[in-house]
Design an enzyme around this catalytic site. Sequence first.
Site, PDB file in Angstrom:
ATOM      1  N   VAL A 243     -28.535  34.142 110.421  1.00 17.55           N
ATOM      2  CA  VAL A 243     -27.818  35.370 110.730  1.00 17.55           C
ATOM      3  C   VAL A 243     -28.602  36.043 111.857  1.00 17.55           C
ATOM      4  O   VAL A 243     -29.813  36.225 111.750  1.00 17.55           O
ATOM      5  CB  VAL A 243     -27.731  36.311 109.512  1.00 17.55           C
ATOM      6  CG1 VAL A 243     -27.076  37.629 109.893  1.00 17.55           C
ATOM      7  CG2 VAL A 243     -26.962  35.632 108.381  1.00 17.55           C
ATOM      8  N   ILE A 244     -27.915  36.366 112.947  1.00 21.87           N
ATOM      9  CA  ILE A 244     -28.590  36.909 114.120  1.00 21.87           C
ATOM     10  C   ILE A 244     -28.050  38.282 114.461  1.00 21.87           C
ATOM     11  O   ILE A 244     -26.980  38.683 113.992  1.00 21.87           O
ATOM     12  CB  ILE A 244     -28.429  35.979 115.339  1.00 21.87           C
ATOM     13  CG1 ILE A 244     -26.945  35.767 115.660  1.00 21.87           C
ATOM     14  CG2 ILE A 244     -29.153  34.666 115.124  1.00 21.87           C
ATOM     15  CD1 ILE A 244     -26.692  34.993 116.938  1.00 21.87           C
TER      16      ILE A 244
ATOM     17  N   ASP B 288      -8.549  29.286 117.886  1.00 20.46           N
ATOM     18  CA  ASP B 288      -7.159  29.681 118.130  1.00 20.46           C
ATOM     19  C   ASP B 288      -6.429  28.657 118.989  1.00 20.46           C
ATOM     20  O   ASP B 288      -5.641  29.004 119.861  1.00 20.46           O
ATOM     21  CB  ASP B 288      -7.085  31.067 118.781  1.00 20.46           C
ATOM     22  CG  ASP B 288      -5.687  31.684 118.672  1.00 20.46           C
ATOM     23  OD1 ASP B 288      -4.927  31.262 117.793  1.00 20.46           O
ATOM     24  OD2 ASP B 288      -5.359  32.568 119.495  1.00 20.46           O
TER      25      ASP B 288
ATOM     26  N   HIS C 232      -2.331  30.985 116.506  1.00 27.76           N
ATOM     27  CA  HIS C 232      -1.620  32.114 115.909  1.00 27.76           C
ATOM     28  C   HIS C 232      -0.140  32.139 116.272  1.00 27.76           C
ATOM     29  O   HIS C 232       0.638  32.849 115.654  1.00 27.76           O
ATOM     30  CB  HIS C 232      -2.291  33.447 116.263  1.00 27.76           C
ATOM     31  CG  HIS C 232      -2.093  33.907 117.672  1.00 27.76           C
ATOM     32  ND1 HIS C 232      -3.011  33.676 118.668  1.00 27.76           N
ATOM     33  CD2 HIS C 232      -1.089  34.595 118.248  1.00 27.76           C
ATOM     34  CE1 HIS C 232      -2.580  34.209 119.791  1.00 27.76           C
ATOM     35  NE2 HIS C 232      -1.414  34.778 119.560  1.00 27.76           N
TER      36      HIS C 232
ATOM     37  N   LEU D  27     -26.580  26.280 112.824  1.00 33.77           N
ATOM     38  CA  LEU D  27     -28.015  26.490 112.648  1.00 33.77           C
ATOM     39  C   LEU D  27     -28.367  27.019 111.263  1.00 33.77           C
ATOM     40  O   LEU D  27     -29.422  26.725 110.731  1.00 33.77           O
ATOM     41  CB  LEU D  27     -28.541  27.483 113.690  1.00 33.77           C
ATOM     42  CG  LEU D  27     -29.093  26.932 115.001  1.00 33.77           C
ATOM     43  CD1 LEU D  27     -29.628  28.064 115.864  1.00 33.77           C
ATOM     44  CD2 LEU D  27     -30.190  25.910 114.746  1.00 33.77           C
ATOM     45  N   GLY D  28     -27.514  27.844 110.702  1.00 30.71           N
ATOM     46  CA  GLY D  28     -27.812  28.431 109.404  1.00 30.71           C
ATOM     47  C   GLY D  28     -28.685  29.664 109.507  1.00 30.71           C
ATOM     48  O   GLY D  28     -29.661  29.821 108.765  1.00 30.71           O
TER      49      GLY D  28
ATOM     50  N   GLY E  26       4.404  36.912 124.055  1.00 34.07           N
ATOM     51  CA  GLY E  26       5.199  35.780 124.522  1.00 34.07           C
ATOM     52  C   GLY E  26       4.432  34.912 125.497  1.00 34.07           C
ATOM     53  O   GLY E  26       4.706  33.719 125.636  1.00 34.07           O
ATOM     54  N   ASN E  27       3.442  35.500 126.199  1.00 36.32           N
ATOM     55  CA  ASN E  27       2.555  34.718 127.058  1.00 36.32           C
ATOM     56  C   ASN E  27       1.562  33.888 126.243  1.00 36.32           C
ATOM     57  O   ASN E  27       0.973  32.932 126.749  1.00 36.32           O
ATOM     58  CB  ASN E  27       1.742  35.619 127.988  1.00 36.32           C
ATOM     59  CG  ASN E  27       2.484  36.007 129.247  1.00 36.32           C
ATOM     60  OD1 ASN E  27       2.798  37.183 129.455  1.00 36.32           O
ATOM     61  ND2 ASN E  27       2.772  35.037 130.094  1.00 36.32           N
ATOM     62  N   SER E  28       1.343  34.283 125.018  1.00 38.30           N
ATOM     63  CA  SER E  28       0.310  33.665 124.196  1.00 38.30           C
ATOM     64  C   SER E  28       0.510  32.161 124.090  1.00 38.30           C
ATOM     65  O   SER E  28       1.595  31.679 123.774  1.00 38.30           O
ATOM     66  CB  SER E  28       0.337  34.276 122.800  1.00 38.30           C
ATOM     67  OG  SER E  28      -0.777  33.872 122.072  1.00 38.30           O
TER      68      SER E  28
END
Length: 476
Positions: free
Chosen positions: A277-278, A146, A116, A274-275, A217-219
């Site tokens: 929805v949990i 990210d 980002h 895996l396919g 700024g730390n990102s």
Amino acid sequence: MPSLKRSFSTLLAILLLSVAASVHAQLPDFTGLVEQASPAVVNISTRQKMPERAVSGGSQLNIPDLEGLPPIFREFFERSIPQTPRSPGGGRQREAQSLGSGFIISEDGYVLTNNHVIADADEIIVRLPDRSELEAKLIGSDPRSDVALLKIEGKGLPTVKLGKSEDLKVGEWVLAIGSPFGFDHSVTAGIISATGRSLPNESYVPFIQTDVAINPGNSGGPLFNLAGEVVGINSQIFTRSGGFMGLSFAIPMSVAMDVAEQLKASGKVSRGWLGVVIQEVNKDLAESFGLERPAGALVAQVLEGGPAAKGGLMVGDVILSLDGKPIIMSADLPHLVGVLKPGSTAELDVVREGSRKKLRVTIGALPEDGQELAGMATPGVERSSNRLGVKVVELTDEQKKSLDLQGGVVITEVQEGPAMLIGLRAGDVITHLNNQAIDSAKTFTEVAQGLPKNRSVSMRVLRQGRASFITFKLAE
């Protein structure tokens, strides 16, 4: 007597000095670490040209009241207020700028930072500690983790030492170096607050939580252990105001380096899939499924043709472990699956209808884009169940095909009763009730009439193509 008082004062002073020395001896000294590691920490700035547009005549910008926002997880606000230089035609052209941190991981100039920080940038500038600036090439980036990998030209550049994030322990001292608000090489320290932390919309990163002071700024900057090794990349904060509030989150280096190596080799990242929805297993669901305690990942949906479907996983299964690694929270599962290589085989320990079983599943590759299930058409003839307070009809063959279902009923009306209290709506599709598959409106009525009282009962509901289990209790 005066001599006795002087002796007592002297003894007290010695005691206090001894305590102070003992406390000082127990606190870490970061000076050597900072001297050694700082040369490899860099400042990263980007520029992005924005489309020309009309700008209002006033010079004041309307800044929202961040204090009024609810608690949320944020990527740091590196994106500064857009500049508006005049274009040659006399109008204004916006140029967005961002500021972040990064660190050099190889002598020939590979640099790690956050995705980002450099997202959508037209130009990326890396500033070294000696104030020299180099334009960086983007090797690749991965929004899901990210992480971004950059390359600058150079030889014999200073590098950081890489550590093992999996060895971190809660309470361990850590230190961050970065450029908060543009103040280069600022140093902050704290402790590890938690490991393997899951954040909303961040399914594939088991974050390291710390109380290290992190600000815009730390990102993208490094998180060091006391051995001077990088164990994480500072990535997000939990905040009401947009600034540091004591909760910081870093990407583990084990995750970051796996991503970096894939980006370097192919420019993209592949993850296991895996396919399914949990959802989380709460106390009521645990009781409903006959579990000893709330734990595991409840399978609310199995995607047709996916790895889980081919491996025999079924709706209502509760996954307790993967390759022997326990799944306490449902969010643990995506972390474990994501690091597996597509084509590899994983062993799942599941609970199905109160019995434990082991399944072997061949892991697939995570698709680039998710697919939404199709919507429903208008239902036909109604049947009702006054026990729950809903009117339902059977799904048509077209609806079953579009939703990939063998059976189920759709709610046409919610009346006063338990259904309204638990939030059911017209249009919801019920596929399971009290751990029994619903293949028709008649089955639904029969199962509903036999529901136990004062005990948690589960129901699987599809809403706008998304499946989940809910629980409720019927009073006497």
